[in-house]
Motif scaffolding. Structure first.
Motif, mmCIF file in Angstrom:
data_model
loop_
_atom_site.group_PDB
_atom_site.id
_atom_site.type_symbol
_atom_site.label_atom_id
_atom_site.label_comp_id
_atom_site.label_asym_id
_atom_site.label_seq_id
_atom_site.Cartn_x
_atom_site.Cartn_y
_atom_site.Cartn_z
ATOM 1 N N ASP A 143 0.867 -1.177 0.000
ATOM 2 C CA ASP A 143 0.000 0.000 0.000
ATOM 3 C C ASP A 143 0.900 1.221 0.000
ATOM 4 O O ASP A 143 2.102 1.120 0.264
ATOM 5 N N THR A 144 0.330 2.366 -0.328
ATOM 6 C CA THR A 144 1.125 3.597 -0.380
ATOM 7 C C THR A 144 0.683 4.567 0.701
ATOM 8 O O THR A 144 -0.470 4.554 1.151
ATOM 9 N N ILE A 145 1.614 5.414 1.099
ATOM 10 C CA ILE A 145 1.337 6.428 2.114
ATOM 11 C C ILE A 145 2.091 7.700 1.743
ATOM 12 O O ILE A 145 3.220 7.639 1.221
ATOM 13 N N LEU A 146 1.479 8.821 1.992
ATOM 14 C CA LEU A 146 2.080 10.124 1.719
ATOM 15 C C LEU A 146 2.522 10.734 3.047
ATOM 16 O O LEU A 146 1.704 10.959 3.933
ATOM 17 N N ILE A 147 3.826 10.975 3.183
ATOM 18 C CA ILE A 147 4.361 11.595 4.404
ATOM 19 C C ILE A 147 5.119 12.851 4.000
ATOM 20 O O ILE A 147 6.114 12.775 3.274
ATOM 21 N N GLU A 148 4.630 13.996 4.431
ATOM 22 C CA GLU A 148 5.261 15.293 4.142
ATOM 23 C C GLU A 148 5.556 15.456 2.643
ATOM 24 O O GLU A 148 6.644 15.873 2.246
ATOM 25 N N GLY A 149 4.569 15.103 1.813
ATOM 26 C CA GLY A 149 4.687 15.307 0.379
ATOM 27 C C GLY A 149 5.506 14.268 -0.355
ATOM 28 O O GLY A 149 5.772 14.414 -1.546
ATOM 29 N N ILE A 150 5.904 13.188 0.312
ATOM 30 C CA ILE A 150 6.706 12.131 -0.307
ATOM 31 C C ILE A 150 5.898 10.836 -0.299
ATOM 32 O O ILE A 150 5.341 10.447 0.725
ATOM 33 N N LEU A 151 5.837 10.180 -1.462
ATOM 34 C CA LEU A 151 5.069 8.945 -1.590
ATOM 35 C C LEU A 151 5.966 7.751 -1.283
ATOM 36 O O LEU A 151 7.021 7.580 -1.883
ATOM 37 N N PHE A 152 5.517 6.916 -0.342
ATOM 38 C CA PHE A 152 6.229 5.686 0.010
ATOM 39 C C PHE A 152 5.346 4.490 -0.359
ATOM 40 O O PHE A 152 4.137 4.514 -0.137
ATOM 41 N N ARG A 153 5.968 3.466 -0.920
ATOM 42 C CA ARG A 153 5.253 2.221 -1.208
ATOM 43 C C ARG A 153 5.669 1.186 -0.180
ATOM 44 O O ARG A 153 6.761 0.627 -0.234
ATOM 45 N N LEU A 154 4.780 0.942 0.784
ATOM 46 C CA LEU A 154 5.071 0.054 1.901
ATOM 47 C C LEU A 154 4.766 -1.391 1.529
ATOM 48 O O LEU A 154 3.732 -1.688 0.927
ATOM 49 N N ILE A 155 5.661 -2.303 1.926
ATOM 50 C CA ILE A 155 5.499 -3.727 1.617
ATOM 51 C C ILE A 155 5.632 -4.505 2.921
ATOM 52 O O ILE A 155 6.730 -4.627 3.473
ATOM 53 N N ASP A 156 4.498 -4.983 3.430
ATOM 54 C CA ASP A 156 4.516 -5.831 4.619
ATOM 55 C C ASP A 156 4.814 -7.256 4.171
ATOM 56 O O ASP A 156 4.306 -7.723 3.143
ATOM 57 N N THR A 157 5.660 -7.963 4.927
ATOM 58 C CA THR A 157 6.126 -9.274 4.483
ATOM 59 C C THR A 157 5.854 -10.347 5.529
ATOM 60 O O THR A 157 5.584 -10.056 6.702
ATOM 61 N N ALA A 158 5.944 -11.589 5.076
ATOM 62 C CA ALA A 158 5.791 -12.726 5.984
ATOM 63 C C ALA A 158 6.969 -12.777 6.948
ATOM 64 O O ALA A 158 8.094 -12.413 6.598
#
Length: 443
Positions: free
Chosen positions: A260-275
């Motif tokens: 999923d993606t999240i915007l923090i202080e104008g920067i887009l991060f693509r977060l990947i939760d793993t096993a």
């Protein structure tokens, strides 16, 4: 190039306060003027001027509008252009579009306005593509990158390199015209060797910048890695502010990567939760663990989630990756225990105390964004620059081995051609159609 006059709704689809209809082409002013009722004709309007009046056909008044008139070549497309600002009723927008088509306009294809701007020399291909990137920007960083390219950061850099290389290529080819006089050498080989080395360095830097530029465009990939039950899924949920991943005390709950993606202080991060990483006989869970290891290898930033009471999983990370040792469940630790590892970040995902981690993510992202003044973010540009880099490496090898000017010229032309493809100095209709078909209609 078609001489037709085109029209389209340039504002987002749907009802709003105001809508914008753009008309461009040789008959733009007469067509709109045939529907525009005011104290004066648009044909008499000064360039870059705005006029209030009514859109009317016979006795049927559609709306009161503002018409902005731009004369060629001083418009976005380089053609005569009229932009009609009307009220945002869907009925008004569609009816006005129908009336314009009845009056002689053609419905614009996706990206046709920007394509005409490119064909009329108002912008090069990198700037045209930056228009689409600017429209699609999801973050401040992506917007800034697209705006930089729209202002010519990439094209200016490549054009400067191409112009210098073109001068030497011309001299090498001039030698070929005097092949009967082998003693003639117009292109100084030592200067060409120095220039080839400089260009190879510049192109190498541009290629390396693509990793960061692509991350800004699609989201900086951040893998959340760790042993089972250290709080990886809880951390993902805390960062997103929603229950995206299932949280359980049962080991092996997460068996596949969750993105999923999240915007923090104008920067887009693509977060990947793993096993969770552990030894297990469960074949399905092992498949998830292997995907976790791949996510860790591919990520630009790795959040290594640790439980102070458990063993740290053994992982190999790339030197180019940033690994954030993140101690979760810090609410269970004493103040002294929270400072035991000075390189670690102490958080409590369960309580939502994750600000130190978010601060580090933003800091690292901003540092990576300032590593290069010029940055590639488009895969087409990267592919062409890679071919140019390979060609200039062949030129260097040819100079070292004393190849003839004829063979050097072939590789120099390959380099020039690849660089020209980026900016559109060398292109074909298939490439253009593929690029502009991805634009939205009205732009």
């Amino acid at each position: 190039m078609s001489m037709s006059t085109i029209c389209a709704i340039s504002s987002p689809f749907g009802m709003g306060g105001v809508a914008l209809i753009r008309v461009s082409g040789p008959q733009a002013v007469p067509v709109v003027d045939s529907l525009f009722q005011a104290n004066h004709s648009l044909a008499e309007a000064k360039p870059n001027s705005v006029h209030f009046g009514r859109i009317q056909r016979a006795s049927d008044i559609l709306d009161e509008v503002l018409c902005s008139v731009f004369r060629a070549p001083h418009s976005f497309t380089g053609e005569d252009t009229v932009e009609i600002a009307c009220h945002g009723s869907l009925y008004i927008q569609q009816t006005l579009l129908e009336w314009l088509i009845d009056a002689g306009c053609k419905a614009a294809e996706p990206g046709e306005f920007t394509r005409r701007a490119f064909l009329n020399g108002k912008m090069d291909l990198t700037r045209a593509e930056a228009v689409a990137d600017l429209i699609a920007a999801q973050s401040k960083a992506e917007k800034d990158l697209a705006l930089s390219q729209l202002r010519g950061s990439v094209s200016n850099e490549l054009n400067a390199l191409r112009d210098r290389l073109l001068q030497f290529t011309s001299l090498v080819e001039l030698e070929l015209d005097f092949a009967d006089h082998e003693e003639l050498e117009f292109a100084d080989r030592s200067e060409l060797k120095a220039l080839a080395s400089e260009i190879e360095t510049h192109l190498g830097e541009l290629m390396r910048s693509f990793r960061t530029g692509n991350a800004i465009r699609n989201g900086i990939p951040v893998a959340i890695i760790g042993a089972p039950n250290v709080g990886k899924s809880t951390l993902l949920n805390a960062l997103l502010g929603e229950q995206r991943a299932i949280v359980s005390d049962i080991q092996g709950t997460t068996r596949d990567t969750i993105e999923d993606t999240i915007l923090i202080e104008g920067i887009l991060f693509r977060l990947i939760d793993t096993a969770g990483l552990r030894e297990t006989a469960d074949q399905l869970e092992n498949m998830g663990i292997e995907r976790s290891r791949k996510a860790a290898r591919d990520a630009q930033i790795v959040i290594l989630v640790l439980d102070p009471t458990k063993n740290v999983p053994i992982l190999d990370f790339s030197p180019t990756q940033v690994v954030l040792k993140t101690y979760n469940k810090a609410d269970l630790l004493t103040p002294e225990e929270r400072t035991k590892d000075t390189d670690g970040i102490y958080i409590s995902a369960k309580l939502g105390e994750i600000e130190p981690l978010k601060y580090e993510l933003v800091r690292i992202a901003r540092e990576s964004m300032h590593t290069s003044a010029v940055m590639l973010s488009n895969a087409r540009h990267y592919e062409a620059v890679t071919r140019a880099h390979q060609a200039i490496e062949r030129v260097q090898a040819g100079l070292h081995n004393g190849l003839s000017g004829e063979l050097l010229s072939l590789d120099l032309q390959d380099c020039l051609s690849a660089l020209g493809e980026v900016t559109g100095q060398i292109t074909n209709q298939e490439v253009l159609s593929n690029i502009f078909s991805k634009f939205c209609i009205g732009k």
